[in-house]
Design an enzyme around this catalytic site. Structure first.
Site, short mmCIF file in Angstrom:
data_model
loop_
_atom_site.label_atom_id
_atom_site.label_comp_id
_atom_site.label_asym_id
_atom_site.label_seq_id
_atom_site.Cartn_x
_atom_site.Cartn_y
_atom_site.Cartn_z
N GLU A 1 0.86 -1.20 0.00
CA GLU A 1 0.00 0.00 0.00
C GLU A 1 0.89 1.24 0.00
O GLU A 1 0.69 2.17 0.77
CB GLU A 1 -0.92 -0.03 1.21
CG GLU A 1 -1.76 -1.30 1.28
CD GLU A 1 -2.58 -1.43 2.55
OE1 GLU A 1 -2.42 -0.58 3.46
OE2 GLU A 1 -3.39 -2.36 2.65
N CYS B 1 -10.86 1.21 8.14
CA CYS B 1 -10.32 2.51 8.52
C CYS B 1 -10.90 3.65 7.67
O CYS B 1 -11.08 4.77 8.16
CB CYS B 1 -8.80 2.50 8.41
SG CYS B 1 -8.17 1.97 6.80
#
Length: 464
Positions: free
Chosen positions: A140, A236
């Site tokens: 990521e 998140c």
């Protein structure tokens, strides 16, 4: 101190909370701890390596390699020695936000210089036109300069929100509109794209190009989804969007002893006691470029109003009188009295955006932007094979506000071309393909995938 832990957090964010505690309580010990975390990060001997040695069953996320290991945590070397943005993109921008905060509160000039280097690297070499960051699904993470693939990008929603955190804190240190320009790009495009129009579905990953039929068979794009799911195991992004929108006033305005700064153009009332202003803003931004600011209270200080980098021209009127004003660091400066009405008119012309020639994936392509909004094409409007669309450079755009479409958006249409895709055509042919006329319809990127699953592209082929 002696016999105390020399550690620091794995996922940087507590630094921001500690600075807020110092600002709310006046106790310097919280800022001192935040500075300790930043100063210790990446120092030798490695705290993380020590933890691994003590706990041999512990594993790093993503294994090891250039996008993992210590670089994943931005902990391979001391923070001030890190030459570019790398590792997990959300962690990185939370760290840089903390760096900017600590630099401001603690007066650490070397930390601020580091923050400026990181901003320049991200905005100048590692950010998408939509304000997305983190081009690799593996880790990521940020990768290398100008490596910005459109179809396999990670572009996590939280990463663009973290970029907004970072740019807002840079504005607190240095009032330059370049930070607000990037902040606006990230918020109005990728951050908003993270949530569906209904508010019930969310994107974790924000691609700039989607072809649903091939995604199911491509292991290296397994993180890219053609539709927003309802939730995630690692959830998140949805609450982070909620946090951002609930605190949007902190991004729209900045106030200090010198005066107040208008960074984002959002209708409503603004109470800015530190600068002595109360403002009432009326606007239909981002669809229209007229922003009316009614000064309902003024302490005689300066009001700085941002002129975005995408607006080729602008006009400022005070109480109906045109003022010939130059910008300084991207802002016009006015000293309004109570009762003054300021009207800022921005140029909402459609802009063609070209990536740097070093971006391999965008060679020969063009993106379309109107105001702060980046546009895209969807299959529902243009049919399949969006990769065949060609937008001539001289094409004129029809701009129409469609109230009933996608909650009310400005739709762009232009006469372009497309390759004729015949069902019986051979896979490989010796004859040159033929082009046919095609009306191309573009909608705001942040509203894509609200009308069913289909192809989508931000960049189109640039016609001569």
């Amino acid at each position: 101190g002696e016999d105390q832990c020399k550690g620091y957090p794995g996922h940087e964010e507590i630094e921001l909370a500690l600075i807020r505690l110092t600002e709310k309580t006046g106790e310097a010990r919280y800022a001192k701890l935040a500075k300790h975390f930043i100063d210790q990060r990446g120092a030798s001997p490695s705290y993380f390596q020590g933890e691994l040695d003590r706990n041999p069953t512990t594993r790093y996320p993503w294994g090891d390699g250039p996008l993992a290991g210590m670089r994943y945590f931005q902990a391979d070397k001391p923070v001030r020695q890190q030459e570019a943005a790398y590792g997990h993109a959300v962690r990185a921008c939370y760290l840089y936000s903390g760096v900017a905060d600590v630099a401001r509160v603690c007066g650490d000039e070397s930390l601020f210089e580091h923050a400026k280097r990181m901003f320049a690297n991200i905005a100048g070499r590692r950010m998408y036109v939509t304000g997305a960051i983190g081009s690799s699904g593996y880790g990521e993470a940020f990768t290398s300069d100008y490596d910005l693939p459109n179809d396999s990008v990670y572009g996590e929603t939280c990463a663009s929100i973290a970029l907004a955190f970072f740019t807002r804190r840079m504005l607190q240190m240095e009032q330059k509109s370049i930070y607000a320009d990037v902040m606006e790009r990230a918020i109005y495009n990728t951050a908003l794209a993270g949530m569906s129009l209904s508010g019930k579905n969310f994107f974790y990953v924000n691609p700039l190009e989607v072809e649903p039929e091939s995604l199911a068979f491509d292991y290296y794009k397994k993180h890219v989804l053609p539709e927003r799911p309802k939730w995630y195991g690692c959830a998140c992004c949805p609450p982070n969007i909620a946090r951002l929108t609930a605190s949007i006033g902190q991004y729209a305005y900045l106030q200090n002893e010198d005066g107040a700064y208008v960074n984002l153009f959002i209708g409503g009332e603004a109470d800015l006691p530190d600068a002595g202003f109360k403002l009432n803003v009326t606007t239909n931004y981002p669809w229209e470029g007229e922003i009316a600011i009614d000064v309902t209270e003024s302490a005689g200080k300066k009001l700085y109003i941002r002129v975005p980098d995408w607006s080729k021209t602008y006009e400022v009127k005070v109480n109906g009188v045109v003022c010939d004003m130059d910008t300084c660091e991207g802002y016009v400066c006015i000293e309004p009295a109570k009762g003054d009405v300021i009207l800022l008119s921005l140029d909402m012309s459609v802009r063609r955006v070209y990536a740097n020639a070093r971006v391999r994936e965008d060679a020969g392509l063009v993106a379309i932007q109107r105001g702060p909004i980046v546009y895209c094409v969807e299959e529902i409007d243009n049919g399949k094979c969006l990769h065949n669309l060609v937008l001539p450079r001289g094409a004129a755009f029809e701009q129409t506000f469609e109230k009933e479409l996608l909650g009310g958006v400005v739709v762009l249409k232009a006469q372009g071309k497309t390759l004729a895709a015949k069902e019986d055509a051979p896979l490989h042919a010796y004859d040159a393909p033929c082009y046919e006329d095609k009306l191309i319809t573009l909608v705001p990127y942040f509203r894509w995938n609200n009308r069913g699953k289909g192809e989508m592209r931000v960049y189109l082929r640039d016609g001569m």
